[in-house]
Write a protein that holds these residues in place. Structure first.
Motif, PDB file in Angstrom:
ATOM      1  N   LEU A 220       0.828  -1.213   0.000  1.00 60.45           N
ATOM      2  CA  LEU A 220       0.000   0.000   0.000  1.00 60.45           C
ATOM      3  C   LEU A 220       0.862   1.263   0.000  1.00 60.45           C
ATOM      4  N   LEU A 221       1.980   1.206   0.719  1.00 54.35           N
ATOM      5  CA  LEU A 221       2.890   2.362   0.714  1.00 54.35           C
ATOM      6  C   LEU A 221       3.463   2.570  -0.683  1.00 54.35           C
ATOM      7  N   ALA A 222       3.783   1.455  -1.344  1.00 54.40           N
ATOM      8  CA  ALA A 222       4.349   1.564  -2.691  1.00 54.40           C
ATOM      9  C   ALA A 222       3.291   2.063  -3.675  1.00 54.40           C
ATOM     10  N   ALA A 223       2.084   1.522  -3.559  1.00 52.87           N
ATOM     11  CA  ALA A 223       1.027   1.889  -4.507  1.00 52.87           C
ATOM     12  C   ALA A 223       0.677   3.376  -4.412  1.00 52.87           C
ATOM     13  N   SER A 224       0.767   3.927  -3.198  1.00 52.22           N
ATOM     14  CA  SER A 224       0.452   5.347  -3.030  1.00 52.22           C
ATOM     15  C   SER A 224       1.705   6.208  -3.136  1.00 52.22           C
ATOM     16  N   ASN A 225       2.863   5.572  -3.078  1.00 46.98           N
ATOM     17  CA  ASN A 225       4.147   6.280  -3.065  1.00 46.98           C
ATOM     18  C   ASN A 225       4.216   7.288  -1.909  1.00 46.98           C
ATOM     19  N   LEU A 226       3.487   6.983  -0.845  1.00 49.33           N
ATOM     20  CA  LEU A 226       3.383   7.913   0.287  1.00 49.33           C
ATOM     21  C   LEU A 226       4.745   8.272   0.884  1.00 49.33           C
ATOM     22  N   LEU A 227       5.657   7.295   0.922  1.00 43.01           N
ATOM     23  CA  LEU A 227       6.939   7.538   1.589  1.00 43.01           C
ATOM     24  C   LEU A 227       7.833   8.533   0.845  1.00 43.01           C
ATOM     25  N   SER A 228       7.444   8.896  -0.362  1.00 46.38           N
ATOM     26  CA  SER A 228       8.227   9.907  -1.085  1.00 46.38           C
ATOM     27  C   SER A 228       7.861  11.315  -0.638  1.00 46.38           C
ATOM     28  N   TYR A 229       6.920  11.435   0.302  1.00 42.94           N
ATOM     29  CA  TYR A 229       6.440  12.765   0.685  1.00 42.94           C
ATOM     30  C   TYR A 229       6.695  13.103   2.146  1.00 42.94           C
ATOM     31  N   THR A 230       7.648  12.431   2.760  1.00 40.83           N
ATOM     32  CA  THR A 230       7.943  12.720   4.164  1.00 40.83           C
ATOM     33  C   THR A 230       8.678  14.061   4.295  1.00 40.83           C
ATOM     34  N   GLY A 231       8.615  14.643   5.483  1.00 45.30           N
ATOM     35  CA  GLY A 231       9.231  15.948   5.728  1.00 45.30           C
ATOM     36  C   GLY A 231      10.729  15.949   5.452  1.00 45.30           C
TER      37      GLY A 231
END
Ligand code: ATP
Ligand code: MG
Length: 418
Positions: A220-231
């Motif tokens: 799910l983290l990969a599918a949303s690429n959420l971890l590319s948006y950390t501070g």
């Protein structure tokens, strides 16, 4: 209220608290994780209570309490060996930069309190009789195995961006799917994650990676690429987002959380410095960062090798260099990673490791002083070098770990080298 559950022991033990509050004319219910887990038939971890009583009223009713978070309305009540968080019904108005409310306002009604909660499955309440109060249909979502924001997902993620990570954490923990509208909103607002302190990002990530289904979390983290948006940017984020299904299944099988981190960072194309900077950006404790980096170093040392080199020699010197713990963690990853070029050798590595008579200088039956006296040489850099050479021979099972024999070998090398 129609649906009714049998209260688990931990909640039964907290019943006197609910009853005392109700007796004083207040409303009081169980809320949050304990309600969700009970509805799912899972064991509960802790008991949270929500009440119409104000914090000072809660404190006047119970003699033993700790004012844990008074400004947020939370009092910890101690009762017969247990401790329970009792929080006044509240709403949250105005959020500070997409994180934490600027102000909380105490209210009299439970509905308003449930409305501020993140997910429908986390926004149910239960009374002393075990009857469910569920205005946002969390029970239906539990049955559908779905995580869904309470109310408008767009608004909820904009209020508090940490909820995006919580959404993925709960989805992975229970192997649920994310409701369509919630998933769309998460992808739309993912760049708001930069407002969340890295410590909080790490805490959520840690629960995902250490949890029951880390593979699902990573998917799910990969599918949303959420971890590319950390501070603070995570150098490995992009490569992690390209992760593949086989890696996710490796994660689920590896038991140790730090070995799981290592498995992730062993993904193709992530350099050692990128891995280290990623762990540092996450503010992982130094000790854990070091432990994970040691596993990656083992991997790096082993990757260098081709078919021709003496595998046993390479493996043994790697174990001596980076230690048993890191080596075992590396083995636990490669054992499940069928794509690793050394996957087929893991049984052999394991056998060699278990058979090593000594792995540290401490375990060597000859110490520096004995060596210096035996060779009648003044201490110097040579001492450590020679001990290491002896240790390697012992670890390779080529030389018995016995003082006299070790000294004899040292004498031979000593004359050879001169
Ligand atoms: P766990 O079993 O993992 O502790 P939990 O549901 O108890 O799960 P907590 O983080 O302890 O989770 O939070 C308790 C409750 O507070 C949640 O169930 C939820 O209702 C509410 N909550 C926590 N964090 C948030 C948030 N960021 N936004 C909205 N509601 C939240
Ligand atoms: Mg909790």
């Amino acid at each position: 209220m129609e649906v009714r559950f049998a209260l688990p022991n931990l909640m039964l033990q907290a019943l006197p608290l609910l009853e005392a509050l109700v007796q004083q004319g207040f409303e009081a219910v169980f809320v949050g994780g304990c309600v969700r887990d009970t509805a799912m038939g899972l064991p509960i971890k802790d008991v949270d209570i929500a009440t119409s009583a104000r914090p000072e009223q809660v404190m006047s009713i119970f003699p033993r309490c700790i004012p844990t978070g008074l400004q947020h309305g939370t009092v910890t009540v101690l009762h017969q060996g247990g401790s329970y968080e009792v929080t006044t019904f509240r709403t949250e108005s105005e959020y500070e930069k997409h994180r934490r409310p600027l102000q909380v306002e105490f209210i009299d009604r439970l509905d308003g309190d449930l409305l501020r909660r993140d997910l429908t499955i986390n926004a149910m309440a239960m009374n002393a009789a075990g009857e469910l109060y569920d205005p946002f249909h969390g029970l239906i979502d539990l049955k559908k195995r779905t995580v869904r924001c309470v109310g408008d997902a767009d608004a909820r993620f904009q209020e508090d961006a940490l909820r995006m990570l919580r959404t993925i954490r709960f989805a992975s923990q229970f192997e649920f799917t994310v409701a369509h509208s919630t998933w769309r909103a998460l992808n739309k607002h993912r760049e708001l994650l930069r407002y969340i302190a890295m410590e909080r990002v790490q805490a959520e990530l840690d629960r995902m990676i250490g949890g029951a289904h880390p593979g699902r979390a990573l998917h799910l983290l990969a599918a949303s690429n959420l971890l590319s948006y950390t501070g603070t940017a995570l150098p490995a984020a992009e490569k992690l987002a390209k992760g593949h299904a086989s890696l996710y299944s490796v994660l689920d099988k590896v038991a140790d959380p730090d070995a799981r981190y290592a498995a992730l960072l062993m993904a193709e194309g992530i350099t050692l410095p990128d891995a280290e900077d990623t762990l540092k950006a996450l503010r992982l404790p130094t000790q854990r960062t070091n432990a994970i980096m040691s596993v990656l170093s083992v991997n790096y040392a082993m990757e260098e090798q081709d078919q021709i080199t003496d595998l046993r020699l390479v493996w043994t010197s790697t174990v001596l260099r980076f230690g048993e713990e890191a080596s075992r963690r590396w083995l636990s990853v490669v054992k499940w990673d069928q794509k690793h070029h050394l996957h087929d050798q893991t049984n052999l590595f394991n056998k060699w490791l278990n058979g090593m008579p000594a792995m540290t200088l401490k375990q060597l039956k000859l110490n520096g002083k004995q060596l210096e006296e035996g060779l009648r040489r003044v201490p110097g850099a040579w001492t450590g070098e020679l001990l290491k050479r002896l240790l390697l021979e012992v670890a390779l099972d080529k030389l018995p770990n016995e003082k006299d024999l070790l000294l004899k070998q040292a004498q031979i090398w000593n004359t050879e080298d001169r």
